[in-house]
Design a protein around this motif. Structure first.
Motif, PDB file in Angstrom:
ATOM      1  N   ALA A 395       0.767  -1.242   0.109  1.00 48.85           N
ATOM      2  CA  ALA A 395      -0.032  -0.074   0.039  1.00 48.85           C
ATOM      3  C   ALA A 395       0.764   1.213  -0.102  1.00 48.85           C
ATOM      4  N   ALA A 396       1.989   1.196   0.596  1.00 49.77           N
ATOM      5  CA  ALA A 396       2.909   2.181   0.770  1.00 49.77           C
ATOM      6  C   ALA A 396       3.591   2.511  -0.858  1.00 49.77           C
ATOM      7  N   SER A 397       3.736   1.490  -1.561  1.00 50.97           N
ATOM      8  CA  SER A 397       4.415   1.796  -2.787  1.00 50.97           C
ATOM      9  C   SER A 397       3.316   2.074  -4.039  1.00 50.97           C
ATOM     10  N   ALA A 398       2.137   1.921  -3.638  1.00 48.48           N
ATOM     11  CA  ALA A 398       1.092   2.205  -4.518  1.00 48.48           C
ATOM     12  C   ALA A 398       1.040   3.572  -5.276  1.00 48.48           C
ATOM     13  N   CYS A 399       1.201   3.563  -6.523  1.00 48.99           N
ATOM     14  CA  CYS A 399       1.181   4.812  -7.283  1.00 48.99           C
ATOM     15  C   CYS A 399      -0.284   5.186  -7.506  1.00 48.99           C
ATOM     16  N   ARG A 400      -1.461   4.520  -7.152  1.00 49.36           N
ATOM     17  CA  ARG A 400      -2.841   4.839  -7.427  1.00 49.36           C
ATOM     18  C   ARG A 400      -3.428   4.514  -6.221  1.00 49.36           C
ATOM     19  N   PRO A 401      -4.645   5.345  -5.755  1.00 48.44           N
ATOM     20  CA  PRO A 401      -5.471   5.082  -4.690  1.00 48.44           C
ATOM     21  C   PRO A 401      -6.300   3.686  -4.789  1.00 48.44           C
ATOM     22  N   ALA A 402      -6.561   3.214  -5.963  1.00 53.11           N
ATOM     23  CA  ALA A 402      -7.064   2.142  -6.141  1.00 53.11           C
ATOM     24  C   ALA A 402      -6.173   0.852  -5.757  1.00 53.11           C
ATOM     25  N   MET A 403      -4.848   0.919  -5.878  1.00 50.52           N
ATOM     26  CA  MET A 403      -4.015   0.017  -5.432  1.00 50.52           C
ATOM     27  C   MET A 403      -4.130  -0.246  -3.951  1.00 50.52           C
ATOM     28  N   ALA A 404      -3.956   0.927  -3.247  1.00 49.80           N
ATOM     29  CA  ALA A 404      -4.006   1.014  -1.888  1.00 49.80           C
ATOM     30  C   ALA A 404      -5.320   0.478  -1.388  1.00 49.80           C
ATOM     31  N   GLU A 405      -6.436   0.735  -2.095  1.00 51.57           N
ATOM     32  CA  GLU A 405      -7.607   0.272  -1.729  1.00 51.57           C
ATOM     33  C   GLU A 405      -7.877  -1.184  -1.676  1.00 51.57           C
ATOM     34  N   ALA A 406      -7.207  -1.695  -2.768  1.00 53.81           N
ATOM     35  CA  ALA A 406      -7.158  -3.241  -2.968  1.00 53.81           C
ATOM     36  C   ALA A 406      -6.388  -4.047  -1.674  1.00 53.81           C
ATOM     37  N   CYS A 407      -5.141  -3.329  -1.331  1.00 53.73           N
ATOM     38  CA  CYS A 407      -4.421  -3.887  -0.168  1.00 53.73           C
ATOM     39  C   CYS A 407      -5.135  -3.554   1.200  1.00 53.73           C
ATOM     40  N   ILE A 408      -5.863  -2.716   1.417  1.00 50.27           N
ATOM     41  CA  ILE A 408      -6.758  -2.340   2.552  1.00 50.27           C
ATOM     42  C   ILE A 408      -7.935  -3.433   2.725  1.00 50.27           C
ATOM     43  N   ARG A 409      -8.639  -3.668   1.612  1.00 52.85           N
ATOM     44  CA  ARG A 409      -9.299  -4.771   1.420  1.00 52.85           C
ATOM     45  C   ARG A 409      -8.857  -6.113   1.528  1.00 52.85           C
ATOM     46  N   GLN A 410      -7.630  -6.648   1.177  1.00 50.80           N
ATOM     47  CA  GLN A 410      -7.154  -7.626   1.803  1.00 50.80           C
ATOM     48  C   GLN A 410      -6.828  -7.986   3.055  1.00 50.80           C
ATOM     49  N   ALA A 434      -1.752  -5.101  14.742  1.00 54.18           N
ATOM     50  CA  ALA A 434      -1.092  -4.795  13.535  1.00 54.18           C
ATOM     51  C   ALA A 434      -2.069  -4.486  12.211  1.00 54.18           C
ATOM     52  N   LEU A 435      -3.266  -4.992  12.554  1.00 53.33           N
ATOM     53  CA  LEU A 435      -4.313  -4.333  11.254  1.00 53.33           C
ATOM     54  C   LEU A 435      -4.526  -2.817  11.520  1.00 53.33           C
ATOM     55  N   ALA A 436      -4.749  -2.389  12.675  1.00 54.79           N
ATOM     56  CA  ALA A 436      -5.102  -1.080  13.035  1.00 54.79           C
ATOM     57  C   ALA A 436      -4.000  -0.294  12.340  1.00 54.79           C
ATOM     58  N   ALA A 437      -2.404  -0.660  12.833  1.00 58.11           N
ATOM     59  CA  ALA A 437      -1.385   0.053  12.444  1.00 58.11           C
ATOM     60  C   ALA A 437      -1.389   0.240  10.773  1.00 58.11           C
ATOM     61  N   ALA A 438      -1.603  -0.902   9.942  1.00 57.21           N
ATOM     62  CA  ALA A 438      -1.140  -1.033   8.859  1.00 57.21           C
ATOM     63  C   ALA A 438      -2.476  -0.389   7.957  1.00 57.21           C
ATOM     64  N   LEU A 439      -3.749  -0.284   8.741  1.00 60.40           N
ATOM     65  CA  LEU A 439      -4.750   0.617   7.991  1.00 60.40           C
ATOM     66  C   LEU A 439      -4.586   2.159   8.199  1.00 60.40           C
ATOM     67  N   ARG A 440      -4.007   2.564   9.293  1.00 55.05           N
ATOM     68  CA  ARG A 440      -3.567   3.948   9.354  1.00 55.05           C
ATOM     69  C   ARG A 440      -2.731   4.420   8.313  1.00 55.05           C
ATOM     70  N   ASP A 441      -1.413   3.460   8.211  1.00 55.79           N
ATOM     71  CA  ASP A 441      -0.555   4.001   7.151  1.00 55.79           C
ATOM     72  C   ASP A 441      -1.274   4.107   5.796  1.00 55.79           C
ATOM     73  N   ALA A 442      -1.983   2.964   5.434  1.00 52.05           N
ATOM     74  CA  ALA A 442      -2.555   2.821   4.149  1.00 52.05           C
ATOM     75  C   ALA A 442      -3.579   3.700   3.823  1.00 52.05           C
ATOM     76  N   ALA A 443      -4.398   4.248   4.669  1.00 49.85           N
ATOM     77  CA  ALA A 443      -5.377   5.204   4.518  1.00 49.85           C
ATOM     78  C   ALA A 443      -4.851   6.467   3.825  1.00 49.85           C
ATOM     79  N   ASP A 444      -3.542   6.986   4.074  1.00 44.84           N
ATOM     80  CA  ASP A 444      -3.425   8.236   3.471  1.00 44.84           C
ATOM     81  C   ASP A 444      -2.971   7.850   1.624  1.00 44.84           C
ATOM     82  N   ARG A 445      -2.657   6.659   1.557  1.00 44.34           N
ATOM     83  CA  ARG A 445      -2.497   6.335   0.122  1.00 44.34           C
ATOM     84  C   ARG A 445      -3.549   5.977  -0.798  1.00 44.34           C
ATOM     85  N   ALA A 446      -4.687   5.692  -0.112  1.00 43.81           N
ATOM     86  CA  ALA A 446      -5.878   5.391  -0.556  1.00 43.81           C
ATOM     87  C   ALA A 446      -6.869   6.596  -0.784  1.00 43.81           C
TER      88      ALA A 446
END
Length: 447
Positions: A395-410, A434-446
């Motif tokens: 999710a941190a490497s995603a260049c598009r919001p749709a990619m980060a959203e796919a990571c959050i879904r998984q 771990a999920l909460a921490a990952a979602l916080r980091d991925a939310a900005d990319r989405a």
């Protein structure tokens, strides 16, 4: 012709006997050529070399016979060891990885060295003869000195090949090397696909989303290429199809992506509107697509990711229970997906393009891989935490919001599955944190 050449290329890559056969033919040619050269040069040259002595007929026969028997015996042992390694890989890593071991050029070359040495010695042995008293003439004894020395050189090469082979076999079935090979091939295949896509892009435009595209049913008057037999679509020549479409003034539609299974009579390619000479167009369309009984890694990216998922699933099976191997597979899968996530996609297919096709997207590869492995990963606390960290990095490497959203879904699906499968309360709490921490980091990319 294109179909035949592609099948031959794929066959050569996975054919265990190609290099041994080629080297054996070369050995036969040398086995006749060098004795002919010996006959032309003679044996006077050997007297000028202080550390060499001329070999007599009985000695040459004994040397060549011994070398031929020894190398053939070792070749049988090498072949048996290879079969054992292939059987081990098939049962522990998955039957779809057999092609990687059968296509290993080191194994092929080593077997080729042994077989070629045996054939060469036997061929040269047939030219060695003692003095013969014939009815009207006398045939002098002949010992091909250069040929015998070359047999020694081949034997030394065979000894070196045996030492390298003993080292190579354990390395080839080392799970770290197996996963690294698959992961690196996946990463390079993703980069190659995106590079080819950029090269084929006809217009210079800004980055745009590659949206999933579904081929509409062809019209009644369209030129349709149907599968003659059931099998997997192994390869499609996009460049030739684009040239053909512009040349004939048609629009060609590819109805399946490489790796898809088609049944007999199913539509593979179609071209419309119709033009004169549809039979000729159909023949040329047939040359641009290849069907076979097996999936290949030439254009099928999902085949490579599926292999990593298969190794991961077997590693987490109750009979093996190897979480470290599962985490290795996740790491190398992440390497390929990261290469996908960091690249800006080319523009999407448009209805006026000469060739319409759908290629694999980041979201498709991510969902396919993690949906298949979720039931195995969620049953292990350590692997689940590592998978969440992998998704967090993607999710941190995603260049598009749709990619980060796919990571959050998984992430959410994996955490929910782990909460159902794990019995330990502490493990559930760790995964929730771990999920909460990952979602916080991925939310900005989405966003």
């Amino acid at each position: 012709m294109h179909d035949i050449l592609f099948r031959a290329l794929v066959g050569f890559r996975q054919n265990y006997w190609f290099w041994p056969t080629t080297m054996t033919l070369a050995a036969v040619i040398l086995g006749f050529l060098l004795p002919w050269l010996d006959d032309r040069i003679g044996t006077d040259w050997i007297r000028s070399v202080p550390f060499l002595r001329a070999t007599q007929v009985d000695g040459a026969r004994a040397i060549l016979t011994t070398l031929a028997g020894a190398t053939l015996g070792v070749a049988g042992v090498a072949f048996s060891v290879t079969i054992v390694a292939v059987s081990f890989a098939s049962s522990n890593y998955g039957p779809r990885l057999i092609g990687n071991f059968m296509g290993d050029k080191t194994n092929q070359v080593v077997l080729g060295v042994f077989v070629a040495t045996f054939v060469y010695c036997m061929t040269v042995l047939s030219t060695v003869h003692a003095r013969l008293e014939l009815a009207q003439s006398t045939q002098e004894a002949f010992v091909p000195q250069i040929s015998v020395l070359f047999a020694f050189a081949l034997t030394l090469a065979a000894v070196g090949a045996l030492i390298g082979y003993i080292h190579h076999i354990p390395e080839s079935i080392n799970i770290m090397n197996v996963t690294a090979h698959l992961g690196d091939k996946l990463r390079r295949s993703v980069a190659s696909m995106l590079d080819d896509e950029d090269r084929r892009q006809r217009e210079e435009e800004g980055p745009a989303d590659v949206e999933p595209w579904t081929a509409a049913p062809p019209g009644r008057d369209a030129t349709i290429l149907r599968a003659e037999t059931a099998g997997f679509l192994q390869q499609v020549d996009l460049d030739r199809l684009a040239s053909l479409a512009r040349e004939r003034g048609v629009q060609i539609t590819i109805h399946h992506a490489p790796g898809a299974f088609v049944v007999q009579g199913e539509i593979v390619l179609s071209a419309q509107p119709p033009r004169d000479g549809d039979d000729a167009l159909l023949r040329r369309l047939r040359d641009c697509a290849t069907l076979g009984s097996n999936r290949t890694d030439v254009q099928d990216l999902l085949f490579l990711s599926d292999q990593l998922v298969e190794v991961l699933g077997r590693a987490l099976s109750p009979g093996i229970n190897d979480p470290n191997t599962a985490m290795l597979c996740l790491n190398w899968l992440a390497a390929g997906l990261t290469a996908f996530a960091r690249r800006e996609p080319a523009r999407p297919a448009r209805r006026d393009d000469p060739v319409l096709y759908r290629r694999v997207t980041f979201e498709e590869m991510l969902d396919r891989s993690f949906d298949q492995m979720r039931q195995y990963v969620a049953s292990d606390r350590t692997v689940t935490l590592h998978a969440l960290d992998v998704l967090r990095g993607l999710a941190a490497s995603a260049c598009r919001p749709a990619m980060a959203e796919a990571c959050i879904r998984q992430m959410r699906r994996l955490a929910a599955s782990a909460a159902e499968r794990l019995d330990e309360t502490v493990a559930k709490d760790e995964i929730a944190e771990a999920l909460a921490a990952a979602l916080r980091d991925a939310a900005d990319r989405a966003r």
